[in-house]
Design a protein around this motif. Structure first.
Motif, PDB file in Angstrom:
ATOM      1  N   GLY A 196      10.736 -15.204   3.286  1.00 23.39           N
ATOM      2  CA  GLY A 196      11.051 -14.827   1.913  1.00 23.39           C
ATOM      3  C   GLY A 196      10.028 -13.913   1.277  1.00 23.39           C
ATOM      4  N   ALA A 197       9.055 -13.429   2.055  1.00 21.98           N
ATOM      5  CA  ALA A 197       8.018 -12.552   1.494  1.00 21.98           C
ATOM      6  C   ALA A 197       8.527 -11.116   1.330  1.00 21.98           C
ATOM      7  N   LEU A 198       9.442 -10.702   2.195  1.00 20.15           N
ATOM      8  CA  LEU A 198      10.014  -9.357   2.139  1.00 20.15           C
ATOM      9  C   LEU A 198      11.524  -9.467   2.057  1.00 20.15           C
ATOM     10  N   TRP A 199      12.128  -8.455   1.485  1.00 21.24           N
ATOM     11  CA  TRP A 199      13.585  -8.369   1.501  1.00 21.24           C
ATOM     12  C   TRP A 199      13.991  -6.940   1.798  1.00 21.24           C
ATOM     13  N   GLU A 200      15.261  -6.751   2.104  1.00 19.82           N
ATOM     14  CA  GLU A 200      15.761  -5.438   2.501  1.00 19.82           C
ATOM     15  C   GLU A 200      16.737  -4.951   1.427  1.00 19.82           C
ATOM     16  N   PRO A 201      16.227  -4.201   0.433  1.00 22.52           N
ATOM     17  CA  PRO A 201      17.105  -3.752  -0.656  1.00 22.52           C
ATOM     18  C   PRO A 201      18.183  -2.782  -0.202  1.00 22.52           C
ATOM     19  N   ARG A 202      17.948  -2.068   0.891  1.00 24.60           N
ATOM     20  CA  ARG A 202      18.969  -1.231   1.512  1.00 24.60           C
ATOM     21  C   ARG A 202      18.639  -1.131   2.994  1.00 24.60           C
ATOM     22  N   ASP A 203      19.571  -0.630   3.766  1.00 22.50           N
ATOM     23  CA  ASP A 203      19.393  -0.609   5.213  1.00 22.50           C
ATOM     24  C   ASP A 203      18.074   0.053   5.609  1.00 22.50           C
ATOM     25  N   ASP A 204      17.341  -0.638   6.469  1.00 21.48           N
ATOM     26  CA  ASP A 204      16.090  -0.143   7.061  1.00 21.48           C
ATOM     27  C   ASP A 204      15.034   0.240   6.039  1.00 21.48           C
ATOM     28  N   ALA A 208       0.827  -1.218   0.000  1.00 19.61           N
ATOM     29  CA  ALA A 208       0.000   0.000   0.000  1.00 19.61           C
ATOM     30  C   ALA A 208       0.855   1.260   0.000  1.00 19.61           C
ATOM     31  N   LEU A 209       1.999   1.207   0.690  1.00 16.46           N
ATOM     32  CA  LEU A 209       2.868   2.388   0.734  1.00 16.46           C
ATOM     33  C   LEU A 209       3.527   2.633  -0.608  1.00 16.46           C
ATOM     34  N   GLY A 210       3.594   1.593  -1.429  1.00 12.74           N
ATOM     35  CA  GLY A 210       3.847   1.742  -2.835  1.00 12.74           C
ATOM     36  C   GLY A 210       5.231   2.028  -3.364  1.00 12.74           C
ATOM     37  N   ASP A 211       6.150   2.419  -2.561  1.00 11.27           N
ATOM     38  CA  ASP A 211       7.489   2.680  -3.085  1.00 11.27           C
ATOM     39  C   ASP A 211       8.162   1.355  -3.432  1.00 11.27           C
ATOM     40  N   PRO A 212       9.151   1.398  -4.315  1.00 15.05           N
ATOM     41  CA  PRO A 212       9.881   0.166  -4.589  1.00 15.05           C
ATOM     42  C   PRO A 212      10.517  -0.395  -3.316  1.00 15.05           C
ATOM     43  N   ASP A 213      10.952   0.493  -2.445  1.00 12.42           N
ATOM     44  CA  ASP A 213      11.382   0.070  -1.118  1.00 12.42           C
ATOM     45  C   ASP A 213      10.834   1.090  -0.126  1.00 12.42           C
ATOM     46  N   VAL A 214      10.320   0.572   0.970  1.00 16.60           N
ATOM     47  CA  VAL A 214       9.603   1.385   1.944  1.00 16.60           C
ATOM     48  C   VAL A 214      10.430   1.484   3.221  1.00 16.60           C
ATOM     49  N   ALA A 215      10.519   2.684   3.756  1.00 11.92           N
ATOM     50  CA  ALA A 215      11.244   2.871   5.005  1.00 11.92           C
ATOM     51  C   ALA A 215      10.592   2.029   6.101  1.00 11.92           C
ATOM     52  N   LEU A 216      11.418   1.335   6.846  1.00 18.15           N
ATOM     53  CA  LEU A 216      10.921   0.501   7.933  1.00 18.15           C
ATOM     54  C   LEU A 216      10.105   1.324   8.928  1.00 18.15           C
ATOM     55  N   GLY A 217      10.523   2.547   9.162  1.00 26.77           N
ATOM     56  CA  GLY A 217       9.772   3.425  10.059  1.00 26.77           C
ATOM     57  C   GLY A 217       8.393   3.755   9.519  1.00 26.77           C
ATOM     58  N   ALA A 218       8.257   3.884   8.207  1.00 25.27           N
ATOM     59  CA  ALA A 218       6.944   4.149   7.609  1.00 25.27           C
ATOM     60  C   ALA A 218       6.030   2.939   7.788  1.00 25.27           C
ATOM     61  N   VAL A 219       6.591   1.744   7.647  1.00 25.54           N
ATOM     62  CA  VAL A 219       5.794   0.529   7.879  1.00 25.54           C
ATOM     63  C   VAL A 219       5.338   0.491   9.331  1.00 25.54           C
ATOM     64  N   SER A 220       6.236   0.805  10.241  1.00 26.82           N
ATOM     65  CA  SER A 220       5.883   0.805  11.665  1.00 26.82           C
ATOM     66  C   SER A 220       4.845   1.883  11.977  1.00 26.82           C
TER      67      SER A 220
END
Length: 115
Positions: free
Chosen positions: A102-110, A66-78
């Motif tokens: 394996g449903a999520l991955w971390e493309p860059r830190d946090d 829903a947050l939609g970015d290719p990678d979402v800030a962990l803080g935004a998810v929280s």
């Protein structure tokens, strides 16, 4: 910018330590430091309105989508998961569990993304 203008505010309900941040990942960093020293979790007090609808049922994958970015800030998810009453620690645990499946991955830190 005054404390009332800062978009993200979080607090430890056990010892009332509080933080304000302009970036939600600053709250994640605060949680990690605070949890490492005290063992306490951190709850969100204030987040800005989300640009996406958070599903009614707790589902971390749906929030990331829903947050939609290719990678979402962990803080935004929280911050989004706080609408379910989740603390920062509960969200990080849920993200960790989803990463292990394996449903999520971390493309860059946090930051997380759907696989």
């Amino acid at each position: 910018m005054t404390a009332d203008d800062v978009p993200f505010v979080a607090c430890c309900p056990d010892c009332t330590e509080r933080t304000t941040a302009t970036d939600p990942n600053e709250v994640v960093a605060f949680y990690r430091r605070h949890h490492a020293v005290t063992g306490h979790d951190v709850s969100w007090e204030r987040t800005p309105p989300l640009a996406a609808d958070v599903p009614a049922d707790p589902d971390v994958d749906a929030v990331v989508a829903a947050l939609g970015d290719p990678d979402v800030a962990l803080g935004a998810v929280s911050a989004a998961a706080s609408e379910w009453g989740w603390t920062v620690g509960e969200t990080l645990d849920a993200v960790h569990d989803r990463r292990l499946t394996g449903a999520l991955w971390e493309p860059r830190d946090d930051h997380v993304a759907l696989v």
